[in-house]
Design a protein around this motif. Structure first.
Motif, PDB file in Angstrom:
ATOM      1  N   ALA A 135       0.209   4.207  -1.134  1.00 32.37           N
ATOM      2  CA  ALA A 135       1.453   3.942  -1.832  1.00 32.37           C
ATOM      3  C   ALA A 135       1.277   1.741  -1.461  1.00 32.37           C
ATOM      4  N   ALA A 136       1.354   1.552  -0.242  1.00 36.34           N
ATOM      5  CA  ALA A 136       1.172   0.307   0.166  1.00 36.34           C
ATOM      6  C   ALA A 136       0.241  -0.614  -0.587  1.00 36.34           C
ATOM      7  N   LEU A 137      -0.836  -0.330  -0.971  1.00 35.21           N
ATOM      8  CA  LEU A 137      -1.420  -1.107  -1.703  1.00 35.21           C
ATOM      9  C   LEU A 137      -1.476  -0.576  -3.435  1.00 35.21           C
ATOM     10  N   ASP A 138      -0.732   0.359  -3.355  1.00 34.38           N
ATOM     11  CA  ASP A 138      -0.392  -0.401  -4.773  1.00 34.38           C
ATOM     12  C   ASP A 138       0.680  -1.090  -5.248  1.00 34.38           C
ATOM     13  N   ARG A 139       1.587  -0.940  -4.178  1.00 34.19           N
ATOM     14  CA  ARG A 139       2.966  -1.997  -4.271  1.00 34.19           C
ATOM     15  C   ARG A 139       1.796  -3.802  -4.098  1.00 34.19           C
ATOM     16  N   ILE A 140       0.837  -3.904  -2.878  1.00 31.06           N
ATOM     17  CA  ILE A 140      -0.196  -5.272  -2.956  1.00 31.06           C
ATOM     18  C   ILE A 140      -0.985  -5.148  -4.905  1.00 31.06           C
ATOM     19  N   LEU A 141      -1.262  -4.639  -5.142  1.00 31.05           N
ATOM     20  CA  LEU A 141      -2.048  -5.262  -6.448  1.00 31.05           C
ATOM     21  C   LEU A 141      -1.418  -5.075  -7.339  1.00 31.05           C
ATOM     22  N   ARG A 142       0.022  -4.795  -7.577  1.00 30.38           N
ATOM     23  CA  ARG A 142       1.256  -5.137  -8.360  1.00 30.38           C
ATOM     24  C   ARG A 142       1.094  -6.901  -8.702  1.00 30.38           C
ATOM     25  N   SER A 143       0.758  -7.607  -7.424  1.00 28.83           N
ATOM     26  CA  SER A 143       0.810  -8.995  -7.840  1.00 28.83           C
ATOM     27  C   SER A 143      -0.636  -9.629  -8.369  1.00 28.83           C
ATOM     28  N   ARG A 144      -0.777 -10.745  -9.101  1.00 31.54           N
ATOM     29  CA  ARG A 144      -1.680 -10.612  -9.809  1.00 31.54           C
ATOM     30  C   ARG A 144      -2.568 -12.319  -8.698  1.00 31.54           C
ATOM     31  N   VAL A 145      -1.608 -12.620  -7.925  1.00 33.92           N
ATOM     32  CA  VAL A 145      -2.619 -13.115  -6.431  1.00 33.92           C
ATOM     33  C   VAL A 145      -3.695 -12.881  -6.525  1.00 33.92           C
ATOM     34  N   GLU A 146      -4.449 -14.200  -6.544  1.00 37.45           N
ATOM     35  CA  GLU A 146      -6.346 -14.568  -6.718  1.00 37.45           C
ATOM     36  C   GLU A 146      -6.616 -13.182  -5.332  1.00 37.45           C
ATOM     37  N   HIS A 147      -5.802 -14.181  -4.394  1.00 36.73           N
ATOM     38  CA  HIS A 147      -6.199 -14.170  -3.157  1.00 36.73           C
ATOM     39  C   HIS A 147      -5.378 -13.613  -2.038  1.00 36.73           C
ATOM     40  N   GLN A 148      -5.374 -12.511  -1.163  1.00 40.82           N
ATOM     41  CA  GLN A 148      -4.176 -11.446  -0.925  1.00 40.82           C
ATOM     42  C   GLN A 148      -5.028 -10.907   0.803  1.00 40.82           C
ATOM     43  N   VAL A 149      -4.458 -10.873   1.415  1.00 40.41           N
ATOM     44  CA  VAL A 149      -4.848 -10.970   2.408  1.00 40.41           C
ATOM     45  C   VAL A 149      -4.206  -9.665   3.604  1.00 40.41           C
ATOM     46  N   VAL A 150      -4.852  -8.928   4.047  1.00 41.95           N
ATOM     47  CA  VAL A 150      -3.931  -8.031   4.384  1.00 41.95           C
ATOM     48  C   VAL A 150      -4.451  -7.173   6.249  1.00 41.95           C
ATOM     49  N   VAL A 151      -3.021  -7.313   6.863  1.00 41.13           N
ATOM     50  CA  VAL A 151      -3.383  -6.501   8.370  1.00 41.13           C
ATOM     51  C   VAL A 151      -2.504  -5.860   8.613  1.00 41.13           C
ATOM     52  N   THR A 152      -3.897  -5.146   9.170  1.00 42.22           N
ATOM     53  CA  THR A 152      -3.305  -3.359   9.388  1.00 42.22           C
ATOM     54  C   THR A 152      -4.083  -2.784  10.566  1.00 42.22           C
ATOM     55  N   HIS A 153      -4.304  -1.722  10.842  1.00 40.39           N
ATOM     56  CA  HIS A 153      -5.018  -0.795  12.024  1.00 40.39           C
ATOM     57  C   HIS A 153      -6.135   0.050  11.351  1.00 40.39           C
ATOM     58  N   GLY A 154      -7.030   0.516  12.402  1.00 43.77           N
ATOM     59  CA  GLY A 154      -8.250   0.598  11.987  1.00 43.77           C
ATOM     60  C   GLY A 154      -8.337   2.630  11.534  1.00 43.77           C
ATOM     61  N   GLY A 155      -7.109   3.194  11.406  1.00 46.04           N
ATOM     62  CA  GLY A 155      -7.058   5.424  10.751  1.00 46.04           C
ATOM     63  C   GLY A 155      -6.110   4.232   8.988  1.00 46.04           C
ATOM     64  N   THR A 156      -5.516   3.059   9.494  1.00 44.37           N
ATOM     65  CA  THR A 156      -5.047   2.759   7.884  1.00 44.37           C
ATOM     66  C   THR A 156      -5.405   1.990   7.192  1.00 44.37           C
ATOM     67  N   ALA A 157      -6.880   1.337   7.189  1.00 42.79           N
ATOM     68  CA  ALA A 157      -7.648   0.233   7.077  1.00 42.79           C
ATOM     69  C   ALA A 157      -8.566   1.591   6.270  1.00 42.79           C
ATOM     70  N   THR A 158      -8.690   2.896   6.631  1.00 44.71           N
ATOM     71  CA  THR A 158      -9.785   3.718   5.930  1.00 44.71           C
ATOM     72  C   THR A 158      -9.383   4.226   4.888  1.00 44.71           C
ATOM     73  N   PHE A 159      -8.161   4.517   4.984  1.00 45.65           N
ATOM     74  CA  PHE A 159      -7.397   5.046   3.521  1.00 45.65           C
ATOM     75  C   PHE A 159      -7.118   4.327   2.439  1.00 45.65           C
ATOM     76  N   LEU A 160      -6.977   3.257   2.901  1.00 43.41           N
ATOM     77  CA  LEU A 160      -6.412   1.825   2.365  1.00 43.41           C
ATOM     78  C   LEU A 160      -8.038   1.462   0.936  1.00 43.41           C
ATOM     79  N   ILE A 161      -8.604   1.277   1.699  1.00 37.65           N
ATOM     80  CA  ILE A 161     -10.580   2.100   0.795  1.00 37.65           C
ATOM     81  C   ILE A 161     -10.508   2.773  -0.042  1.00 37.65           C
ATOM     82  N   ALA A 162     -10.024   4.170   0.468  1.00 35.74           N
ATOM     83  CA  ALA A 162     -10.325   4.909  -0.053  1.00 35.74           C
ATOM     84  C   ALA A 162      -9.782   4.615  -1.335  1.00 35.74           C
TER      85      ALA A 162
END
Length: 208
Positions: A135-162
């Motif tokens: 859900a977090a990635l879906d909200r982030i990708l609604r923006s059309r800004v070309e460069h985005q940075v996401v600070v998170t944690h290892g377990g969460t990053a796994t599912f962001l990549i998925a």
């Protein structure tokens, strides 16, 4: 062209104290704070001088402090999102790792892995973590800004990549990616084929 940089927060006190992290609100160590500055410099070197950058972060202290260092260097504010938190380990959070190890029930090799009860009261399942990371990635990708940075944690990053590569939630029970504290993963979506690339996975060359 979209460029998304997933940053796993650098060393925190629970790492060196041998404590379970999760939602336990550990701070960065002095070494972790220094690494946050190195992450900021590495990212700044990847953006054109005229680039517009968006910065998102977990609201847990170790991630938030990292994001604040990045934001100061990049000249942007931090957008906090609790869905970018690490997996909650319930009653184990902040306790010695051995306390969790004694109670942890590993998931089965086959069958239901996402909703598996790991035996710790109050802990999230992998399904609950994945649902909010997607859900977090879906909200982030609604923006059309070309460069985005996401600070998170290892377990969460796994599912962001998925989520980035379009892996169905029900198929994510076997996914596992090892992230280092302070690593940078660069993702890119091109405007022609609309492929979602993993350009660099867990880059740590910037860390002294």
């Amino acid at each position: 062209m979209r460029n998304l940089y997933v940053v796993t927060h650098p060393e925190a006190t629970h790492h060196v104290d041998g404590l379970v992290g999760g939602w336990f609100d550990a701070d960065l160590t002095d070494r972790g704070a220094a690494h946050a500055g190195q992450i900021a410099e590495a990212l700044a070197g990847r953006f054109p001088a005229t680039a517009t950058v968006e910065l998102f972060s977990s609201d847990l202290l170790r991630a938030r402090r990292t994001a604040e260092v990045l934001g100061k260097r990049l000249g942007v504010g931090v957008l906090l999102d609790a869905d970018l938190r690490e997996k909650s380990y319930g009653e184990a959070g902040g306790r010695p790792q051995a306390w969790l190890d004694e109670r942890f029930v590993p998931p089965p090799a086959v069958g239901e892995r996402m909703r598996h009860d790991e035996g710790v009261p109050g802990a999230e399942t992998k399904w609950e973590l994945a649902v909010r990371a997607y859900a977090a990635l879906d909200r982030i990708l609604r923006s059309r800004v070309e460069h985005q940075v996401v600070v998170t944690h290892g377990g969460t990053a796994t599912f962001l990549i998925a989520a980035w590569i379009g892996m169905p939630l029900d198929a994510a029970g076997l996914v596992g990616i090892r992230f280092s504290a302070g690593g940078i993963t660069q993702l890119r979506e091109d405007d022609y084929f609309h492929n979602r690339w993993i350009v660099h996975l867990n880059d740590v060359d910037h860390l002294a």
